[in-house]
Design an enzyme around this catalytic site. Structure first.
Site, PDB file in Angstrom:
ATOM      1  N   SER A 221       3.821  25.063 -20.105  1.00 25.84           N
ATOM      2  CA  SER A 221       4.872  26.033 -20.379  1.00 25.84           C
ATOM      3  C   SER A 221       4.340  27.038 -21.391  1.00 25.84           C
ATOM      4  CB  SER A 221       6.111  25.328 -20.946  1.00 25.84           C
ATOM      5  OG  SER A 221       7.054  26.253 -21.451  1.00 25.84           O
TER       6      SER A 221
ATOM      7  N   TYR B 116      10.020  19.544 -27.521  1.00 29.10           N
ATOM      8  CA  TYR B 116       9.497  20.204 -26.319  1.00 29.10           C
ATOM      9  C   TYR B 116       8.200  20.934 -26.628  1.00 29.10           C
ATOM     10  CZ  TYR B 116       9.604  22.628 -21.835  1.00 29.10           C
ATOM     11  OH  TYR B 116       9.291  23.085 -20.584  1.00 29.10           O
TER      12      TYR B 116
END
Length: 239
Positions: A142, A155
């Site tokens: 990501s 995250y």
């Protein structure tokens, strides 16, 4: 460009979202695709839909990337059925977001175990098969793996880890002819974090876009390796 017809691939978390979009594009190019999901029902329902895409074969497995043994059983079943494993797309992931004040130890552990250790498990389980095929490992990271943000400690940590892990593994296994790429998407239309895709998501990267990118990587001349790819929406909405 190399034809992909008859190649085989494993897509973890392939029952919806990015994983499903990648599976669709692989099937369109004649790749036999195995998908995993945390439940057999979700995997079977996705596989039923995927079988309408092309004549390429689809396998569906219940498997949790947090469990190395579970991943090994999937890889062994693929090799038994198809004789080889040419590509692994380590896609399965989740997100818990909130200030460190509110983030629970359980949420932290689930995020790290799924997003980071899960990629390790998928890689470890498939390594011998990829050596045999001189195959391709593609990890889905990501932009959060290089850009930190508030409420993203778990995250961010998991995706920073995936980027570092993938690049180190790339250096470890290139001597076997295995290629490793990590794709780092920005905003993607998906079911991630409980989101329900809708028309307002039109500006975002679509799962099939990442599927097309995966196909392009697999078709690229073996001498060339894009080891890390950042992907962004072309025109995000103005703030």
């Amino acid at each position: 460009m190399e034809s992909l017809k008859g190649k085989t691939a494993l897509v973890t978390g392939g029952s919806k979202g990015i994983g499903y979009g990648i599976a669709v594009e692989l099937l369109k190019n004649g790749v036999h695709v195995a998908i995993t999901s945390r439940t057999q029902q979700a995997a079977d329902e996705a596989a039923e839909s995927l079988r309408k895409v092309s004549d390429a074969e689809v396998l569906a497995f219940e498997a949790d990337v947090r469990d190395l043994g579970s991943q090994q059983r999937v890889v062994d079943a693929i090799v038994k059925e198809w004789g080889k494993l040419d590509a692994v797309i380590a896609n399965a992931g989740l997100g818990h977001f909130g200030s460190i004040e509110d983030l629970t130890a359980e949420q932290w552990q689930e995020t790290i175990d799924t997003n980071l250790t899960g990629v390790f498990n998928s890689t470890k389980a498939s390594l011998e098969a990829l050596k045999q095929s001189k195959g391709y490992l593609i990890t889905i990271a990501s932009l959060a793996g290089t850009n930190f943000f508030a409420n993203g400690s778990a995250y961010n940590a998991s995706k920073f880890g995936v980027v570092g892990f993938s690049q180190a593994v790339m250096l470890d296994v290139r001597k076997y002819g295995i290629k490793v790429t990590t794709i780092m998407p920005g905003s993607v239309t998906s079911h991630f974090n409980g989101h329900e895709p809708n028309p307002d998501d039109a500006w975002k990267i679509q799962p099939e876009d990442l599927g097309q990118m995966t196909v392009d990587l697999l078709k690229m001349n073996p001498r060339t390796l894009p080891s890390k790819i950042e992907v962004r929406p072309t025109t995000p909405p103005s703030k």
